[in-house]
Motif scaffolding. Structure first.
Motif, PDB file in Angstrom:
ATOM      1  N   LEU A  77     -21.162  -3.260  19.100  1.00  0.00           N
ATOM      2  CA  LEU A  77     -21.535  -2.182  20.027  1.00  0.00           C
ATOM      3  C   LEU A  77     -21.783  -0.887  19.266  1.00  0.00           C
ATOM      4  O   LEU A  77     -22.750  -0.176  19.527  1.00  0.00           O
ATOM      5  N   THR A  78     -20.913  -0.593  18.291  1.00  0.00           N
ATOM      6  CA  THR A  78     -21.081   0.627  17.486  1.00  0.00           C
ATOM      7  C   THR A  78     -22.413   0.597  16.755  1.00  0.00           C
ATOM      8  O   THR A  78     -23.143   1.591  16.725  1.00  0.00           O
ATOM      9  N   LYS A  80     -25.056  -1.141  17.572  1.00  0.00           N
ATOM     10  CA  LYS A  80     -26.134  -1.053  18.567  1.00  0.00           C
ATOM     11  C   LYS A  80     -26.356   0.398  18.990  1.00  0.00           C
ATOM     12  O   LYS A  80     -27.491   0.857  19.103  1.00  0.00           O
ATOM     13  N   CYS A  81     -25.259   1.134  19.198  1.00  0.00           N
ATOM     14  CA  CYS A  81     -25.366   2.529  19.614  1.00  0.00           C
ATOM     15  C   CYS A  81     -25.979   3.385  18.511  1.00  0.00           C
ATOM     16  O   CYS A  81     -26.725   4.320  18.792  1.00  0.00           O
ATOM     17  N   LYS A  82     -25.654   3.054  17.251  1.00  0.00           N
ATOM     18  CA  LYS A  82     -26.235   3.800  16.132  1.00  0.00           C
ATOM     19  C   LYS A  82     -27.746   3.594  16.057  1.00  0.00           C
ATOM     20  O   LYS A  82     -28.490   4.481  15.623  1.00  0.00           O
ATOM     21  N   SER A 109     -29.106  -0.759  27.116  1.00  0.00           N
ATOM     22  CA  SER A 109     -28.310  -0.522  25.901  1.00  0.00           C
ATOM     23  C   SER A 109     -27.733   0.888  25.900  1.00  0.00           C
ATOM     24  O   SER A 109     -26.572   1.098  25.539  1.00  0.00           O
ATOM     25  N   SER A 112     -24.650   1.258  27.978  1.00  0.00           N
ATOM     26  CA  SER A 112     -23.433   0.620  27.453  1.00  0.00           C
ATOM     27  C   SER A 112     -22.776   1.449  26.352  1.00  0.00           C
ATOM     28  O   SER A 112     -21.676   1.126  25.903  1.00  0.00           O
ATOM     29  N   CYS A 113     -23.457   2.510  25.917  1.00  0.00           N
ATOM     30  CA  CYS A 113     -22.911   3.345  24.838  1.00  0.00           C
ATOM     31  C   CYS A 113     -22.339   4.640  25.402  1.00  0.00           C
ATOM     32  O   CYS A 113     -22.948   5.262  26.279  1.00  0.00           O
TER      33      CYS A 113
END
Length: 404
Positions: A77-78, A80-82, A109, A112-113
């Motif tokens: 997730l981290t 993906k957020c980056k 996406s 979800s961040c």
């Protein structure tokens, strides 16, 4: 002593010692013996008695496989957020026709961040806007920035000019932000809401949250009364007016003047912002609004977009890939809000026909009338707004609001 005598004496001594030991043992000796055996067996297999106690039915043991799975998910997730900024930029850089599905996947996406305001990003972006456009001094025509005798060029029809005579000059407000005079007495505002008209607002329950904002911007005289207010709020500090509405809906304020005054009364003390100097055709209708409100002693006041500000703003966004014939009102007002406010949140900004859950959505929360093709460049504009969101410069409300 006989040879077997010593052996018999030794056996007798051992038997006596064993009897004394048994007599001195507590009643739980068998249990302790069993524990010793268990410990011995456990140690043989490399497992301590403490761990065996942890494994009793009354004690839950953390499942290491699940913890690892959660850590992996958190890491994914981290990452993906980056990568969100790159994902949004790739949408903006598309040269061929855009797909709603592409945008909705990226928005899923984004949702979800976690969002966090990034003060440095915000200050940098606001400084760039101020350098190019300076909304604080220039976004509306004032007596400060447009003296009598000015030959003002129109925003779009730039070869056409209008001379600013005294009668026009007195329609303009006097600005002095340092003295906190009208029309923006409390600048800078802490929390601002820019409310678009997207159908995504239906059943959003965002009304209460919007109304808590220090300053609320709205676009194109949208309805805010009745049942709609629970979703869109009712507070309004500034609302834009498309001059075409004055001609088509209100008959150029002749026979439908009363209906117009009744409708705008719902906005309280709001400012009505019109693009009087974008096209020559806009000027007459915009001036008519000013005179109608003045004659009727209405609570609302009229402001006019400065054409030079809108030209510079268009160039600013053109450098970022927005090359439409004209910017949408929503992007114009969002740009103004970033300069006037410390925290900006957008509601009702949704140019898609469905939600991320594939539920159909009307174009507006009050109708399903589509915009003119080619006039605005909604996908390009929206990708820029998404970039501002993922950078922490402003926040976009994509779904229902949380109701406390």
């Amino acid at each position: 002593m006989r040879p077997g005598g010593a052996l018999l004496a030794l056996l007798a001594s051992l038997l006596l010692l064993l009897m004394m030991r048994l007599l001195s043992c507590p009643t739980d000796a068998p249990a302790r013996a069993r524990i010793l055996v268990e410990e011995s067996r456990a140690d043989t297999h490399g497992t301590s008695a403490t761990l065996r106690t942890l494994r009793s039915p009354a004690t839950q043991i953390p499942r290491t496989t699940n913890s690892t799975y959660l850590n992996e998910n958190s890491h994914q997730l981290t990452e993906k957020c980056k990568n969100l900024q790159n994902d949004v930029k790739s949408l903006s850089n598309k040269t061929k026709g855009y797909s709603e599905r592409d945008y909705l996947e990226v928005i899923t996406s984004i949702q979800s961040c976690p969002w966090k305001r990034q003060a440095e990003e915000y200050e940098n972006f606001r400084a760039k806007l101020a350098s190019c456009c300076d909304a604080i001094q220039n976004f509306v025509v004032s007596q400060n920035n447009t003296p009598i005798g000015t030959n003002m060029s129109y925003e779009v029809e730039s070869k056409k000019e209008i001379p600013i005579r005294e009668s026009i000059f007195h329609m303009f407000p006097v600005f002095h932000f340092l003295l906190q005079s009208q029309p923006f007495a409390e600048y800078p505002y802490n929390q601002c809401a820019v409310v678009g008209n997207g159908g995504i607002l239906n059943n959003s329950l965002c009304g209460a949250e919007i109304d808590k904002s220090d300053f609320v911007f709205r676009c194109n005289l949208p309805p805010t009364t009745g049942n709609m207010s629970k979703d869109v709020g009712s507070k309004t500090n500034l609302v834009t007016v498309n001059p075409s509405i004055i001609t088509t809906k209100y008959g150029n304020l002749k026979e439908k003047k009363a209906a117009f005054l009744e409708d705008i009364a719902t906005y309280g003390d709001a400012f009505l912002l019109l693009p009087a100097f974008s096209f020559q055709a806009n000027t007459g209708a915009s001036f008519k609004v000013y005179h109608t409100l003045k004659e009727s002693k209405a609570r609302q006041k009229v402001l006019f977009f400065h054409p030079k500000y809108l030209k510079h703003l268009a160039l600013f966004w053109k450098s970022k890939g927005v090359t439409a014939f004209r910017l949408s009102t929503g992007l114009m007002i969002t740009s103004v809000a970033v300069e006037l406010c410390e925290n900006v949140k957008l509601y009702g900004f949704w140019p898609f026909s469905k939600t991320v859950e594939d539920t159909p959505v009307n174009h507006h929360y009050y109708d399903n009338k589509l915009p003119k093709r080619g006039f605005h460049q909604m996908p390009k504009e929206y990708s820029q707004i998404l970039q501002l969101h993922v950078k922490g410069i402003l926040k976009v409300q994509f779904s229902k609001c949380e109701v406390v």
